[in-house]
Design a protein around this motif. Structure first.
Motif, PDB file in Angstrom:
ATOM      1  N   UNK A 255       0.840  -1.205   0.000  1.00 38.28           N
ATOM      2  CA  UNK A 255       0.000   0.000   0.000  1.00 38.28           C
ATOM      3  C   UNK A 255       0.870   1.248   0.000  1.00 38.28           C
ATOM      4  N   UNK A 256       1.952   1.218   0.796  1.00 39.58           N
ATOM      5  CA  UNK A 256       2.744   2.458   0.849  1.00 39.58           C
ATOM      6  C   UNK A 256       3.554   2.684  -0.425  1.00 39.58           C
ATOM      7  N   UNK A 257       3.798   1.599  -1.203  1.00 39.41           N
ATOM      8  CA  UNK A 257       4.508   1.828  -2.458  1.00 39.41           C
ATOM      9  C   UNK A 257       3.539   2.037  -3.632  1.00 39.41           C
ATOM     10  N   UNK A 258       2.230   2.038  -3.344  1.00 41.69           N
ATOM     11  CA  UNK A 258       1.242   2.348  -4.395  1.00 41.69           C
ATOM     12  C   UNK A 258       0.931   3.846  -4.329  1.00 41.69           C
ATOM     13  N   UNK A 264      -2.175   3.821   6.470  1.00 44.30           N
ATOM     14  CA  UNK A 264      -2.081   2.451   6.994  1.00 44.30           C
ATOM     15  C   UNK A 264      -1.919   2.501   8.526  1.00 44.30           C
ATOM     16  N   UNK A 265      -2.308   1.422   9.213  1.00 41.37           N
ATOM     17  CA  UNK A 265      -2.227   1.448  10.684  1.00 41.37           C
ATOM     18  C   UNK A 265      -0.784   1.474  11.198  1.00 41.37           C
ATOM     19  N   UNK A 266      -0.570   2.274  12.251  1.00 44.91           N
ATOM     20  CA  UNK A 266       0.765   2.378  12.863  1.00 44.91           C
ATOM     21  C   UNK A 266       0.778   1.587  14.174  1.00 44.91           C
ATOM     22  N   UNK A 279      -7.311  -2.109   9.219  1.00 49.65           N
ATOM     23  CA  UNK A 279      -8.193  -0.985   8.899  1.00 49.65           C
ATOM     24  C   UNK A 279      -7.414   0.186   8.327  1.00 49.65           C
ATOM     25  N   UNK A 280      -7.945   0.729   7.258  1.00 47.52           N
ATOM     26  CA  UNK A 280      -7.301   1.848   6.558  1.00 47.52           C
ATOM     27  C   UNK A 280      -8.158   3.098   6.689  1.00 47.52           C
ATOM     28  N   UNK A 281      -7.500   4.258   6.649  1.00 50.36           N
ATOM     29  CA  UNK A 281      -8.222   5.530   6.686  1.00 50.36           C
ATOM     30  C   UNK A 281      -8.161   6.163   5.299  1.00 50.36           C
ATOM     31  N   UNK A 282      -9.323   6.338   4.694  1.00 51.36           N
ATOM     32  CA  UNK A 282      -9.379   7.059   3.417  1.00 51.36           C
ATOM     33  C   UNK A 282      -9.334   8.561   3.723  1.00 51.36           C
ATOM     34  N   UNK A 283      -9.109   9.380   2.669  1.00 54.40           N
ATOM     35  CA  UNK A 283      -8.983  10.819   2.939  1.00 54.40           C
ATOM     36  C   UNK A 283     -10.322  11.433   3.353  1.00 54.40           C
ATOM     37  N   UNK A 284     -11.417  10.905   2.854  1.00 55.54           N
ATOM     38  CA  UNK A 284     -12.745  11.361   3.304  1.00 55.54           C
ATOM     39  C   UNK A 284     -13.795  10.300   2.926  1.00 55.54           C
ATOM     40  N   UNK A 285     -15.043  10.612   3.243  1.00 57.08           N
ATOM     41  CA  UNK A 285     -16.123   9.644   3.043  1.00 57.08           C
ATOM     42  C   UNK A 285     -16.326   9.290   1.561  1.00 57.08           C
TER      43      UNK A 285
END
Ligand code: PLP
Length: 359
Positions: A255-258, A264-266, A279-285
Motif C-alpha cells: 500500500x505504501x509503495x502504491x 495504513x495502521x501504525x 483498517x485503513x483511513x481514506x482521505x474522506x467519506x
C-alpha cells in the motif's frame, strides 16, 4: 458444561497469557458484565470509555445502571486518548460542564455521579496505552478493565493483551483472532479474590455448591464443545499470530509503495498487534466509497468498523451526547474501512486485494 475441557482450556489460557487466573465464560460481552458485577458497579457509578468500539463495551455499563462517560480517541491508534481521559476525570470531579465528555445532563444529575472505573479497548488488535492509563487510574482511585476482545494475542513489551490492567476480558466469537465455533469469552486477572468472584457470578452467584446462591450472577458458562474447539486452536495461535504479522507487513509494503491515498495502521514501538482487523483511513467519506466500490467489484469483502460511534447510538441517547462531541471518533467513522485479514491470506491474495483498490 464447565467440565474437564473447560478446566484444561483455562489452564492453557493462563499459561499463554502469563496470568494467574483465566476464567472462561459464555461471551466477550458476558466477560465484561461479570467483571463489572465483580467490581460492584451499579447506579450512580461513572465508567470512562471510548465511543469508538463495539456496542457491548458501553452496553454493559448501562445495563448495570451505571453511566458511560465517553472520551475521544487518539487518531493515530484509534484507542482512548490518555490526555482526554485525564481531563474528563477532572471535569467530572469539578462538574465542569464545558467538557464535552460529560453527559448533557443537569448539574444536579451530574453531581450524583461517582467516578469508578475505566474500560479500555484494544481496538483492531492494538493494545491501548495502559502504562499511561493505569497511572491516571491509580491517581484517581479508579479500576481499569481491559476489553481485549480484539486485542487478545497482542502484546506490549512482552506482556500479553488481556493482562495489561487489573482485569482483562476477551471474546472467542468466530471473527476474533482466537475464535471458537460459536460464542465464548474469558476473564483474566492476577487477583485471587476477583477470580473467585468471577467463578461465582458466572454461575448465578453460586456459593460452595451449585444450589447455594450468595450473590446475584448470570448464566455465563462456557460449554465443553467450545472449549474442545479452542484447545487445539490455542496451540496453533502463536503461528497464526506470526502469519497475521506477515500479512500486515505485506499490506503495509504494497500500500505504501502504491499511489493510494490511504493511511495504513501504525504500531507504536514495543507494541504487537493481534491484527483482529486491518483498517485503513481514506482521505474522506467520498474517497472511502470509491475504494469500497472497487473492492466490491473485484469480489473482495470489506467492512466498516464502526460507521456510528457509540455516543450517537439511539440506545444511549439518554446521555444527551451530540454530533461534534467527539470529533476524532466521528471523523474516523466516516473514513475508516477494513480489508480482509486472517492468517491464511497468501502473498498472491494480498496483492490482488491491493491491486483492486488501486485500479
Ligand atoms: C466482539 C467484541 C465484544 C463482545 O464480544 P462477544 O463475544 O461478541 O460478546 C466486546 N468488545 C469488543 C471491542 C468487541 O470487539
Amino acid at each position: 458444561i464447565l467440565g474437564p475441557e473447560v478446566t484444561e482450556l483455562e489452564n492453557r489460557l493462563s499459561k499463554f497469557a502469563k496470568v494467574k487466573h483465566a476464567v472462561t465464560c459464555s461471551s466477550g460481552t458476558d466477560a465484561l458484565l461479570i467483571a463489572l458485577m465483580a467490581k460492584g458497579v451499579g447506579p450512580g457509578d461513572a465508567i470512562f470509555t471510548t465511543p469508538f468500539s463495539y456496542f457491548a463495551t458501553a452496553e454493559v455499563i448501562a445495563l448495570l445502571g451505571a453511566t458511560p462517560i465517553f472520551v475521544d480517541i487518539d487518531i493515530s491508534t484509534f484507542n482512548i486518548d490518555p490526555v482526554a481521559l485525564k481531563s474528563a476525570i477532572l471535569a467530572l470531579n469539578e462538574n465542569d460542564i464545558s467538557n464535552k465528555s460529560l453527559p448533557n445532563w443537569s448539574l444536579k444529575k451530574l453531581r450524583g455521579l461517582n467516578p469508578k472505573g475505566i474500560i479500555t479497548v484494544d481496538l483492531f488488535g492494538l493494545p491501548a496505552d495502559h502504562d499511561r492509563i493505569n497511572a491516571i487510574a491509580d491517581e484517581h482511585d479508579l479500576f481499569v478493565l481491559e476489553d481485549a476482545a480484539q486485542g487478545f494475542g497482542g502484546e506490549v513489551n512482552g506482556s500479553c493483551a488481556g493482562t495489561l490492567a487489573e482485569v482483562g476480558c476477551t471474546s472467542f466469537f468466530p471473527a476474533k483472532p482466537l475464535g471458537c465455533y460459536g460464542d465464548g469469552g474469558a476473564l483474566f486477572t492476577n487477583d485471587d479474590d476477583l477470580a473467585s468472584l468471577f467463578r461465582s457470578i458466572r454461575v448465578h452467584g453460586r456459593g460452595v455448591n451449585k444450589y447455594e446462591n450468595v450473590r446475584l450472577g448470570v448464566t455465563g458458562r462456557l460449554d465443553e464443545l467450545q472449549a474442545a474447539v479452542l484447545i487445539p486452536k490455542l496451540s496453533i495461535f502463536p503461528d497464526e499470530l506470526k502469519s497475521r504479522q506477515r500479512v500486515a507487513a505485506s499490506y503495509q509494503r504494497l500500500i505504501s509503495s502504491s499511489n493510494l491515498d490511504v493511511i495504513t495502521p501504525k504500531v507504536p514501538d514495543g507494541y504487537l498487534s493481534s491484527w483482529a482487523q486491518y483498517s485503513l483511513l481514506a482521505s474522506d467519506q467520498v474517497e472511502r466509497q470509491k475504494i469500497l466500490s472497487k473492492l466490491k467489484k473485484a469480489g473482495v469483502p470489506t467492512m466498516i468498523y464502526y460507521s456510528k460511534p457509540l455516543h450517537l447510538q439511539k440506545a444511549l441517547s439518554y446521555l444527551g451526547y451530540k454530533v461534534g462531541d467527539f470529533p476524532f471518533s466521528e471523523q474516523v467513522s466516516e473514513r475508516i474501512f477494513s480489508i480482509p485479514m486472517h492468517p491464511y491470506l497468501d502473498e498472491n491474495d494480498i496483492s490482488v486485494i491491493v491491486e483492486a483498490m488501486v485500479h
